[in-house]
Design an enzyme around this catalytic site. Sequence first.
Site, PDB file in Angstrom:
ATOM      1  CB  SER A 252      21.359 -37.886  20.886  1.00 33.14           C
ATOM      2  OG  SER A 252      21.558 -39.452  20.478  1.00 33.14           O
ATOM      3  CE  LYS A 253      27.304 -35.781  25.302  1.00 36.81           C
ATOM      4  NZ  LYS A 253      28.216 -34.638  25.884  1.00 36.81           N
ATOM      5  NE  ARG A 254      23.628 -41.357  26.895  1.00 34.96           N
ATOM      6  CZ  ARG A 254      22.637 -41.533  27.907  1.00 34.96           C
ATOM      7  NH1 ARG A 254      21.311 -41.759  27.784  1.00 34.96           N
ATOM      8  NH2 ARG A 254      23.242 -40.872  29.170  1.00 34.96           N
TER       9      ARG A 254
END
Length: 497
Positions: A252-254
Amino acid sequence: MTVRTRVAPSPTGDPHVGTAYIALFNLCFARQQGGSFILRVEDTDQKRSSKDSEQQIFDSLRWLGLEWDEGPDIGGEYGPYRQSERTQIYQRHVQELVRAGHAFHCFATAQELDEMRREQMSRGETPKYDGRGLALAADEVERRIAAGEPHVIRMKVPEEGVCHFEDMLRGPIEIPWSQVDMQVLLKADGMPTYHLANVVDDHLMEISHVIRGEEWINSAPKHQLLYKYFDWEMPQLCHMPLLRNPDKSKLSKRKNPTSINFYRAMGYMPEALINYLGRMGWSMPDEEEKFELDEMIAHFDIGNVHLGGPVFDTEKLDWLNGRWIRENLDEHAFGERVVEWAFNQDKLRQIIPLVQGRVEKFSDLAPMTAYLLSGMPDIDECSFEQGKLDQDISRKVLQYASWRLEDVSEWNTDVLYQALNELAKAMELKLKDMLLPLFIAITGKTSAPPLFDSMVVLGPYLVRARIRNGLEKVGTPSKKQLKKLEKEYRTLDLTVS
Ligand code: GLU
């Protein structure tokens, strides 16, 4: 059998490394079997899809060296290859299902459905469409359609029994029909859902093997049923393991940059990134870690894909990229690549207006602009102790700014200024104070050429990654803190820029 595979991205947001991963395995399988590889754009979600995102998918897949044989930009015998241009095809097909009694109209409003789910949950049941549309008499349905009442079309699903299907990697899979919802096929706006469009297109485009992410396994029963209703043969299914963050959660881009554009802006070689993606769940027969796309195609065997969640680890990618740079580029080629990347006139032209008024001699240029030509700045927790802001405010500013910058439509100085100025006002902070932690996260220093112009030169991918990096240094908010921040952020008076 002629092998035909496809990758079917939705053009929403940045081009994702996951799309390249799935494209790569589809391409290898098709090439190795002497078949065709197709690119289809699944843009039925009109609100979230954009032409810009579509173009970025084309550009980034080509940059990686993945070429398709048919697609929206190059045509082919089975077009159109953009779902938004095929709405009549889906409508025709869904009507066929209604006539045959496999699908039905449903007029329930969102509110009614919410209530239905709430009641089911209060009885301890899993929320699920209860089939209320099936109870309507044919003449009532006709009358309500004629009166223009908004409605959707849903598919019928058996109430009992078990759906059996085969997965090329997992073998037989069983999912009880009781777990399968009566899926909406056609939405109230006349657009198909993913399930209808995907099945109709895979059939009409004569796709023989559907190689897609594991997250679609639970959709397979709906698809199998649709193939049966249409009396079509279902393609073979192959669900690839999902890419994971180093902590094993879904990529995930987090936690990890996921945009192909980020890896391009950081100066990775496309050959190395493709090589790395090829190692996600698959390995060469001799276990050699470094290989070219052609070698992967030559040795490819889909049966050798391992199901353990492959970890996308940028440190490993760095190591592999280093090998590519050392082993595959002579000095001339290295120079050419670096020029193509950022050491070029275009970049210099962007940088000059930011620095010309500040240098006293040309040799001031390199130290002053190093942050514009590097990856993550060298900062730590202490970097944020300068200035008047405390750690909590810095954390909040970085988190809010990262959300705010996700929403900007254009990446130019004016829009960025507006977006962040508005955020400062909403947070009741002076712009100068709010920009300080951003300045440190993005440039690595407390004084540098103007921030907004620097953000334009760096581009959205590096800026976002640097803000995330800053957040890590100042202490990423815990899940609980994040929820609280999200709630507060939503109450701020912000317009979409
Ligand atoms: N549009 C879907 C996606 O974005 C395609 C899934 C599939 O390959 O069936 O992943």
